[in-house]
Design a protein around this motif. Structure first.
Motif, short mmCIF file in Angstrom:
data_model
loop_
_atom_site.label_atom_id
_atom_site.label_comp_id
_atom_site.label_asym_id
_atom_site.label_seq_id
_atom_site.Cartn_x
_atom_site.Cartn_y
_atom_site.Cartn_z
N SER A 104 7.19 0.31 -14.87
CA SER A 104 7.70 0.85 -16.28
C SER A 104 6.67 2.06 -16.47
CB SER A 104 7.66 -0.15 -17.17
OG SER A 104 8.77 -0.94 -16.95
N PHE A 105 7.17 3.12 -17.27
CA PHE A 105 6.29 4.04 -17.69
C PHE A 105 6.59 4.45 -19.17
CE2 PHE A 105 9.78 5.85 -15.28
CZ PHE A 105 10.42 6.66 -15.94
N THR A 106 5.65 5.04 -19.78
CA THR A 106 5.92 5.74 -21.20
C THR A 106 5.02 6.87 -21.17
OG1 THR A 106 6.04 3.56 -22.16
CG2 THR A 106 5.47 5.50 -23.61
N ALA A 107 5.97 8.07 -21.64
CA ALA A 107 5.15 9.37 -21.83
C ALA A 107 5.73 9.98 -23.02
CB ALA A 107 5.68 10.21 -20.73
N GLN A 108 4.75 11.15 -23.60
CA GLN A 108 5.34 11.80 -24.79
C GLN A 108 5.06 13.36 -24.67
OE1 GLN A 108 2.79 10.07 -27.99
NE2 GLN A 108 4.92 9.32 -28.87
N ASP A 109 6.00 13.83 -25.18
CA ASP A 109 5.87 15.35 -25.14
C ASP A 109 5.52 15.82 -26.52
OD1 ASP A 109 6.13 17.95 -24.71
OD2 ASP A 109 8.16 18.07 -24.07
N GLY B 46 0.66 -1.21 -0.10
CA GLY B 46 -0.09 -0.10 0.02
C GLY B 46 0.81 1.44 0.02
N ASP B 47 2.04 1.19 0.14
CA ASP B 47 2.90 2.50 0.00
C ASP B 47 2.92 2.99 -1.31
OD1 ASP B 47 3.96 2.06 2.58
OD2 ASP B 47 6.01 1.35 1.98
N THR B 48 2.83 4.22 -1.18
CA THR B 48 2.61 5.06 -2.66
C THR B 48 3.94 5.72 -3.11
OG1 THR B 48 1.83 6.98 -1.53
CG2 THR B 48 -0.01 5.40 -2.38
N PHE B 49 4.18 6.05 -4.30
CA PHE B 49 5.00 6.65 -4.88
C PHE B 49 4.55 7.41 -5.95
CE2 PHE B 49 5.22 2.54 -6.60
CZ PHE B 49 5.53 2.79 -8.05
N VAL B 50 5.40 8.40 -6.60
CA VAL B 50 5.01 8.97 -7.78
C VAL B 50 6.23 9.39 -8.64
CG1 VAL B 50 4.39 11.51 -8.33
CG2 VAL B 50 3.39 10.69 -6.41
N VAL B 51 6.07 9.08 -9.77
CA VAL B 51 7.01 9.05 -10.76
C VAL B 51 6.60 10.48 -11.77
CG1 VAL B 51 8.10 8.27 -13.10
CG2 VAL B 51 7.64 6.94 -11.15
N GLU B 52 7.60 11.44 -11.89
CA GLU B 52 7.53 12.73 -12.62
C GLU B 52 8.54 12.99 -13.50
OE1 GLU B 52 4.90 15.58 -9.84
OE2 GLU B 52 6.63 14.85 -8.78
N ILE B 53 7.90 13.50 -14.78
CA ILE B 53 9.20 13.90 -15.94
C ILE B 53 8.62 15.37 -16.09
CG2 ILE B 53 9.79 13.42 -17.84
CD1 ILE B 53 8.75 10.77 -18.24
N VAL B 54 10.05 16.06 -16.12
CA VAL B 54 9.90 17.63 -16.48
C VAL B 54 10.85 17.91 -17.56
CG1 VAL B 54 9.27 18.00 -14.14
CG2 VAL B 54 11.68 18.12 -14.85
N ARG C 261 3.20 12.67 -15.00
CA ARG C 261 3.14 12.13 -13.58
C ARG C 261 2.15 11.21 -13.27
NH1 ARG C 261 0.09 12.67 -8.83
NH2 ARG C 261 1.46 13.60 -6.92
N ALA C 262 2.69 9.87 -12.71
CA ALA C 262 1.93 8.80 -12.49
C ALA C 262 2.25 8.47 -11.00
CB ALA C 262 2.49 7.87 -13.30
N GLU C 263 1.12 7.92 -10.44
CA GLU C 263 1.12 7.59 -8.96
C GLU C 263 1.01 6.19 -8.77
OE1 GLU C 263 -1.13 8.19 -4.78
OE2 GLU C 263 -0.66 10.10 -6.31
N GLY C 264 2.08 5.47 -8.29
CA GLY C 264 1.88 3.82 -8.11
C GLY C 264 1.76 3.54 -6.76
N THR C 265 1.52 2.21 -6.41
CA THR C 265 1.19 1.66 -5.30
C THR C 265 2.02 0.27 -5.04
OG1 THR C 265 -0.82 2.71 -5.26
CG2 THR C 265 -0.58 0.91 -3.56
N ILE C 266 2.60 0.05 -3.98
CA ILE C 266 3.41 -0.95 -3.76
C ILE C 266 2.44 -2.21 -3.68
CG2 ILE C 266 5.07 -2.53 -2.25
CD1 ILE C 266 6.28 -0.19 -3.67
#
Length: 135
Positions: A94-99, A58-66, A79-84
């Motif tokens: 894993s994550f995928t994003a586009q600018d 239930g621990d949470t974490f956030v991955v962000e790209i700037v 920005r994506a929030e994940g949960t253990i």
């Protein structure tokens, strides 16, 4: 049809168990790349990565790209929030994003950050990569 411009990789850790740092409320960088976009108008930037995290259920974490080298919410593009989902074992997220609105520049810089609750630990691997192409 798009034309390939550049591809770069940033690997902070290639193994499980490293860097072994606890997460905190402030975003910490785990990858940074500079893509040669050659002044192209509206380049297509695709960003991918993986981060390994261990913690309590239930621990949470956030991955962000700037866009840029430093954390600034104004330049946040992802920005994506994940949960253990399990206790004690390393989980790979894993994550995928586009600018799609990057300004024309000779080089477009992107940095990936992670933050979360202090009981979660960055266990690796940690990698971040991107590809730039013309529209």
């Amino acid at each position: 049809m798009g034309v390939f411009l550049d591809m770069r990789t940033s690997m902070n850790s290639g193994t499980v168990g490293q860097p072994g740092l606890s997460l905190g409320p402030s975003p910490e960088a785990f990858g940074s790349i500079g893509l040669q976009t050659l002044g192209v108008v509206n380049p297509i930037i695709t960003l991918n990565g993986t981060v390994g995290v261990t913690g309590e259920l239930g621990d949470t974490f956030v991955v962000e790209i700037v866009r840029g080298h430093v954390y600034d919410p104004f330049f946040l593009i992802y920005r994506a929030e994940g949960t253990i989902g399990q206790n004690g074992g390393a989980e790979f997220h894993s994550f995928t994003a586009q600018d799609l609105s990057a300004p024309p520049a000779l080089e477009s810089v992107y940095t990936s950050f992670i933050s979360g609750v202090s009981t979660a630990v960055r266990t690796g691997p940690e990698m971040f990569y991107g590809i730039a192409a013309t529209p």
